[in-house]
Structure formats: C-alpha cells, structure tokens
Motif scaffolding. Structure first.
Motif, short mmCIF file in Angstrom:
data_model
loop_
_atom_site.label_atom_id
_atom_site.label_comp_id
_atom_site.label_asym_id
_atom_site.label_seq_id
_atom_site.Cartn_x
_atom_site.Cartn_y
_atom_site.Cartn_z
N VAL A 158 0.84 -1.20 0.00
CA VAL A 158 0.00 0.00 0.00
C VAL A 158 0.88 1.25 0.00
O VAL A 158 1.54 1.56 0.99
CB VAL A 158 -0.94 0.02 1.22
CG1 VAL A 158 -1.76 1.31 1.23
CG2 VAL A 158 -1.86 -1.20 1.21
N ASP A 165 -6.48 5.86 -0.42
CA ASP A 165 -5.40 5.23 0.33
C ASP A 165 -5.30 5.77 1.76
O ASP A 165 -4.74 5.11 2.64
CB ASP A 165 -4.05 5.43 -0.37
CG ASP A 165 -4.03 4.84 -1.77
OD1 ASP A 165 -4.70 3.81 -1.98
OD2 ASP A 165 -3.35 5.41 -2.64
N GLU A 168 -6.64 3.48 4.42
CA GLU A 168 -5.76 2.40 4.85
C GLU A 168 -4.78 2.91 5.91
O GLU A 168 -4.47 2.21 6.89
CB GLU A 168 -4.99 1.83 3.66
CG GLU A 168 -5.86 1.29 2.54
CD GLU A 168 -6.72 0.11 2.95
OE1 GLU A 168 -6.44 -0.51 3.99
OE2 GLU A 168 -7.69 -0.18 2.23
N HIS A 172 -4.67 1.36 9.61
CA HIS A 172 -3.56 0.46 9.92
C HIS A 172 -2.26 1.16 10.30
O HIS A 172 -1.30 0.50 10.68
CB HIS A 172 -3.29 -0.47 8.73
CG HIS A 172 -4.49 -1.21 8.25
ND1 HIS A 172 -5.08 -2.21 8.99
CD2 HIS A 172 -5.22 -1.08 7.11
CE1 HIS A 172 -6.13 -2.69 8.32
NE2 HIS A 172 -6.23 -2.03 7.19
#
Length: 202
Positions: A158, A165, A168, A172
């Motif tokens: 990623v 994006d 994400e 995380h």
C-alpha cells in the motif's frame, strides 16, 4: 545494506490535490518520508534519501532531479534496497522480511502493478519504473539470468497516492503520518459501503 528512498520534493503527491492544499501535500509527503526512513533505520539497513531537490533530513540526502529510473540506476550498487517514500504503513518487521529474503532480486509489489520496494544483489540488474514496473522488473531479472523473488506484504503493497489510500493509513498506520492526518481533521467514513475518509470542517 544501503536503502535508497526516492523522494519527489517538488510538488509531491499531486493525486491528493483534491483533499490537500499544496503546502499540506509537502508537509504530509515529508512526514511519510520520515516514517519510512525511521522504519528502515530500525532494521539493519541504512536509509539514504534520493531527493529531486535539497531537503532538511536527519538522514543522508543525495539530490538528483532526473527521472526516477535514471536516478536510481546510477546508484544501484548491490547489495542495495530501494524503498518508496510513501510506504507509510511500512514497519521494521515488514522491511526486515524484505531485506532478509533470499534471491538476487527481491520485489515487494505494489497495488496496481508498481514496485514499492526492491532488493538488488545482482550487479547486472537495472530498474525500469515506467508503467507496470513489477512486470518489467521480473522480465529484467530473467534477462540477466536470475529469478525475481516476490515478498507478499500488505504493509509494503500500500503506497499512499490516492485519497482512498488515506483510509488504509487511518485504519492500519501507527507513525507520524497517521497522526498528521488526524490533526488535519481526517477521519474514517463508512457511509458509502467501502471505508473512505472525510475531513472535518476547520
């Protein structure tokens, strides 16, 4: 092992222009760069920033304003790694697995066909970052007589390029980059099915 970290210091992250102002994109890109270099620094590798312009950094900086492929190939002195500066989810564990993987050419593929990170041990190998570079790098490895090894890693797959994006990263991430996003007013949004982000009014 030396690890090159290419960084576009001039007008970075243009695909985030719909959600970030130009000065914010500069600040966010440099925050991600620090996260990536810190993660590399916590392994046995040593980061060197390969920047298109001079920047302040606690790590060594080499300035080269040529296109990415030419700038990287001039400094591809094996054994060497190349780790992109927008891998804000990268951790020392994920990078250590990449750096420690066996093979003359080791690739961490990115989503969409890119090469997010690379380890080169073969002196005849060269990079080509145009188009679907992961396919090109497999082909180049084959042409020089070696088989490219793939490292399957979500955290290295990623790269933070598009507004989607950012979700994400919020889900995380754990470094400065996610804190920067939160302080800028970004939060997760699940209103349209897929998790995205929205920005609070400031």
């Amino acid at each position: 092992m030396d690890a090159l970290v290419p960084f576009a210091a001039r007008e970075p992250k243009t695909r985030l222009a719909t959600v970030l102002e130009p000065d914010e994109r500069v600040e966010f890109a440099r925050t991600m760069l620090r996260d990536v270099c810190s993660a590399i620094d916590a392994t046995d590798a040593s980061p060197t920033v390969l920047s298109t312009d001079p920047i302040d950094s606690e790590w060594p900086v080499v300035v080269d304003d040529r296109p990415l492929t030419a700038a990287v190939n001039d400094r591809l002195d094996p054994p060497v790694a190349v780790v992109m500066a927008d891998l804000a989810l990268a951790t020392p564990d994920a990078l250590s697995r990449l750096f420690g993987a066996e093979g003359e050419v080791v690739i961490a593929p990115g989503l969409g066909g890119g090469t997010n990170a690379l380890v080169v041990r073969d002196p005849d190998f060269h990079t080509d970052y145009h188009g679907a570079s992961v396919a090109d790098h497999r082909r180049i490895a084959s042409e020089v007589g070696v088989e490219a090894t793939a490292v399957d890693s979500f955290r290295l797959a990623v790269d933070i390029d598009e507004p989607e994006d950012l979700a994400e990263l919020l889900l995380h991430g754990s470094g400065e980059s996610v804190e920067w996003l939160r302080s800028a007013g970004f939060e997760l949004s699940t209103s349209d099915g897929r998790v995205t982000v929205r920005r609070q009014a400031r």
